[in-house]
Design a protein around this motif. Sequence first.
Motif, short mmCIF file in Angstrom:
data_model
loop_
_atom_site.label_atom_id
_atom_site.label_comp_id
_atom_site.label_asym_id
_atom_site.label_seq_id
_atom_site.Cartn_x
_atom_site.Cartn_y
_atom_site.Cartn_z
N GLN A 25 0.81 -1.21 0.00
CA GLN A 25 0.00 0.00 0.00
C GLN A 25 0.84 1.27 0.00
OE1 GLN A 25 -3.59 0.10 -0.12
NE2 GLN A 25 -2.95 -1.92 -0.81
N THR A 26 2.05 1.20 0.55
CA THR A 26 2.84 2.41 0.77
C THR A 26 4.06 2.53 -0.13
OG1 THR A 26 4.22 1.35 2.44
CG2 THR A 26 2.19 2.45 3.21
N ASN B 134 7.00 4.21 1.54
CA ASN B 134 7.03 5.62 1.93
C ASN B 134 6.92 5.70 3.45
OD1 ASN B 134 5.84 8.21 2.78
ND2 ASN B 134 5.79 8.67 0.60
N PHE C 35 3.71 7.23 4.97
CA PHE C 35 2.55 6.39 4.77
C PHE C 35 2.62 5.15 5.65
CE2 PHE C 35 2.13 7.95 0.08
CZ PHE C 35 1.81 9.22 0.53
N VAL C 36 3.82 4.58 5.80
CA VAL C 36 3.99 3.40 6.67
C VAL C 36 3.57 3.76 8.09
CG1 VAL C 36 5.69 1.86 7.74
CG2 VAL C 36 5.77 2.27 5.27
N LEU D 29 -0.34 4.47 8.29
CA LEU D 29 -1.15 3.24 8.17
C LEU D 29 -0.95 2.33 9.38
CD1 LEU D 29 -1.23 2.07 4.45
CD2 LEU D 29 -3.11 2.84 5.87
N LEU E 109 -3.91 10.71 7.13
CA LEU E 109 -3.33 10.16 5.90
C LEU E 109 -4.10 10.64 4.68
CD1 LEU E 109 -1.22 8.44 4.53
CD2 LEU E 109 -2.67 6.44 4.94
N ASN F 70 0.14 5.41 -6.78
CA ASN F 70 -0.04 4.90 -5.43
C ASN F 70 -1.53 4.66 -5.20
OD1 ASN F 70 -0.52 5.03 -2.46
ND2 ASN F 70 1.70 5.25 -2.45
N LEU G 36 -3.05 4.26 -2.45
CA LEU G 36 -3.58 5.06 -1.33
C LEU G 36 -4.12 6.39 -1.83
CD1 LEU G 36 -0.91 4.52 1.45
CD2 LEU G 36 -3.20 3.55 1.34
#
Length: 188
Positions: A67-68, A71, A74-75, A78, A105, A173, A175
């Motif tokens: 998903q990230t 990044n 983002f890690v 999430l 996010l 991405n 997300l």
Amino acid sequence: SHAPLLLLATWRTEPGTPTFSDAMGHDLHGDVVDLRGLSEEVVAGWLLSTVGVDGDVTDASHWLYSQTNGNPLFVRELTTMLLQQNTVSAGVEGFQAPDGLSETLREVLLDRVRGLAADTVAFLRAASVFEASFRPAELRALVDTDPSRQIDEARGAGILRSAGSDDEVAFTNDLLRRALYTTLSGSA
């Protein structure tokens, strides 16, 4: 007079774009620091240390990495969301990927499109209904216009990339795609 000058710059290199040094067209007298996403192993280690257990978080860490793209922001966001939703914690067997995004996010992701033209943002919102790659012709039926300019602007901003065949594009991405999808009326 020759006073020293410190220049700091950021440069987002996407597939098909030149490196910073190539774009500047000459030798740089200084250092270029190439920042990349975290590896899947580092993401798994981050998740284990955050959850605070020695256990198997393979499914969760694989999902988190996918998903990230590693990044770090983002890690972290999430992971925080997973912990708040008690989706992954000590002693929990199995992993269920969450459906939503945290508000923090979501806002960070939507900041990526705020500088784009309004019609490009509207185009990207419409494109967010496609969970995988799509062809401009498929989207043309939804927006009733030729999306070539919007695709070019979104590619230039690193939001869309080429995918599959020559005319297919996809979000860089997922997300970001999901965050844009939440802006559609009637979405969760």
